[in-house]
Design a protein around this motif. Structure first.
Motif, PDB file in Angstrom:
ATOM      1  N   THR A 120       0.851  -1.194   0.000  1.00  0.00           N
ATOM      2  CA  THR A 120       0.000   0.000   0.000  1.00  0.00           C
ATOM      3  C   THR A 120       0.885   1.242   0.000  1.00  0.00           C
ATOM      4  O   THR A 120       2.082   1.175   0.296  1.00  0.00           O
ATOM      5  CB  THR A 120      -0.917   0.044   1.231  1.00  0.00           C
ATOM      6  N   ASP A 121       0.272   2.368  -0.323  1.00  0.00           N
ATOM      7  CA  ASP A 121       0.992   3.634  -0.374  1.00  0.00           C
ATOM      8  C   ASP A 121       0.068   4.735   0.138  1.00  0.00           C
ATOM      9  O   ASP A 121      -1.112   4.766  -0.206  1.00  0.00           O
ATOM     10  CB  ASP A 121       1.424   3.913  -1.816  1.00  0.00           C
ATOM     11  N   ASP A 122       0.601   5.644   0.943  1.00  0.00           N
ATOM     12  CA  ASP A 122      -0.228   6.685   1.546  1.00  0.00           C
ATOM     13  C   ASP A 122      -0.040   8.074   0.949  1.00  0.00           C
ATOM     14  O   ASP A 122      -0.921   8.911   1.061  1.00  0.00           O
ATOM     15  CB  ASP A 122       0.050   6.768   3.057  1.00  0.00           C
ATOM     16  N   ASP A 123       1.116   8.318   0.321  1.00  0.00           N
ATOM     17  CA  ASP A 123       1.411   9.688  -0.124  1.00  0.00           C
ATOM     18  C   ASP A 123       1.492   9.853  -1.639  1.00  0.00           C
ATOM     19  O   ASP A 123       1.838  10.919  -2.133  1.00  0.00           O
ATOM     20  CB  ASP A 123       2.717  10.177   0.509  1.00  0.00           C
ATOM     21  N   GLY A 124       1.184   8.788  -2.402  1.00  0.00           N
ATOM     22  CA  GLY A 124       1.218   8.891  -3.862  1.00  0.00           C
ATOM     23  C   GLY A 124       2.559   8.568  -4.482  1.00  0.00           C
ATOM     24  O   GLY A 124       2.683   8.522  -5.703  1.00  0.00           O
ATOM     25  N   VAL A 125       3.575   8.333  -3.667  1.00  0.00           N
ATOM     26  CA  VAL A 125       4.901   7.959  -4.170  1.00  0.00           C
ATOM     27  C   VAL A 125       5.202   6.539  -3.705  1.00  0.00           C
ATOM     28  O   VAL A 125       5.372   6.298  -2.504  1.00  0.00           O
ATOM     29  CB  VAL A 125       6.001   8.920  -3.680  1.00  0.00           C
ATOM     30  N   VAL A 126       5.269   5.593  -4.630  1.00  0.00           N
ATOM     31  CA  VAL A 126       5.526   4.195  -4.303  1.00  0.00           C
ATOM     32  C   VAL A 126       7.038   3.975  -4.225  1.00  0.00           C
ATOM     33  O   VAL A 126       7.765   4.295  -5.155  1.00  0.00           O
ATOM     34  CB  VAL A 126       4.916   3.253  -5.354  1.00  0.00           C
ATOM     35  N   THR A 127       7.497   3.443  -3.118  1.00  0.00           N
ATOM     36  CA  THR A 127       8.926   3.239  -2.896  1.00  0.00           C
ATOM     37  C   THR A 127       9.252   1.756  -2.735  1.00  0.00           C
ATOM     38  O   THR A 127       8.364   0.918  -2.536  1.00  0.00           O
ATOM     39  CB  THR A 127       9.396   3.988  -1.640  1.00  0.00           C
TER      40      THR A 127
END
Length: 246
Positions: free
Chosen positions: A29-36
């Motif tokens: 999952t990702d919370d800030d729109g940037v997948v790391t």
């Protein structure tokens, strides 16, 4: 010479430490729109903050091979032993590594469901890429009964007509990519009983892989039916029947 040997030995000894084995997070999952990398892999360590993709919708579909390459460049080794081809990352609350089923189908009785939608408008004939589709939450009554239920099966197909961003993905929207266009010159192979002949023909209609179409022999002018196998190539005779999509 001793210094050279010692340096080589130290390099070889250090190599395994530079390559860190990691495993894919079961539900990234990702919370800030940037997948790391840290959101995709357990044990990413110092590479956790490396950006892999930008999510501009509730979900983003990533190509597993590209993710594997990015990880390798940053010292992480993901074996991908199960052969995952696509990774879906959702906004802060659940995701799947392989989109094998549609959440809308699994929760059809709920107030809201997730359906596969187009992330951008797609023109007729364009091929669907991983970034072109996303899972979107909608009211149950808005979920189409013929909605596509497998993201991986949709990727690589071509649009039959213009498709609007935000519209649900329907099975009737898409078709296999066209490999033969009307007017193309086609190399035709005839095989039967150990005999193999080749000839050239001009396509009289378009076709996808495994689809029959008519060609005109450029030498005799005769029209024959063949089956498309790849761009610019087709089969005739008994072999064509085996290659034909049923």
């Amino acid at each position: 010479m001793r210094a050279l040997v010692l340096g080589l030995a130290l390099t070889l000894a250090a190599t395994p430490a530079l390559a860190t084995p990691v495993s894919l997070v079961p539900q990234p999952t990702d919370d800030d729109g940037v997948v790391t990398l840290g959101e995709l892999f357990d044990g990413a360590g110092q590479a956790a903050g490396v950006r892999v993709a930008v999510r501009t919708a509730p979900t983003v579909v990533l190509d597993a091979a590209q993710v594997q390459t990015i990880a390798r460049r940053n010292g992480l080794v993901w074996a991908n032993e199960t052969g995952i081809r696509r990774i879906i990352v959702r906004s802060g609350g659940g995701a799947v590594g392989t989109p094998a089923r549609t959440p809308a189908t699994a929760t059809r009785g709920a107030a809201t469901v997730e359906v596969l939608t187009y992330a951008r408008s797609v023109a007729t004939g364009q091929t669907i890429q991983p970034e072109d589709i996303v899972w979107t939450t909608v009211q149950s009554h808005q979920a189409p009964s013929d909605g596509a239920d497998d993201a991986e099966a949709v990727i690589g197909l071509s649009a039959r007509r213009p498709l609007r961003a935000g519209a649900p993905v329907r099975a009737t929207d898409l078709t296999r990519p066209q490999v033969i266009a009307r007017g193309d010159m086609v190399d035709i192979t005839y095989e039967s009983g150990g005999i193999r002949l080749t000839l050239r023909g001009r396509a009289l209609e378009a076709a996808t892989v495994g689809e029959p179409f008519r060609v005109q022999n450029v030498e005799s002018g005769r029209t024959i039916e063949v089956v498309a196998t790849e761009p610019g190539r087709a089969l005739a005779g008994p072999a064509a029947q085996a290659a034909r999509t049923r």
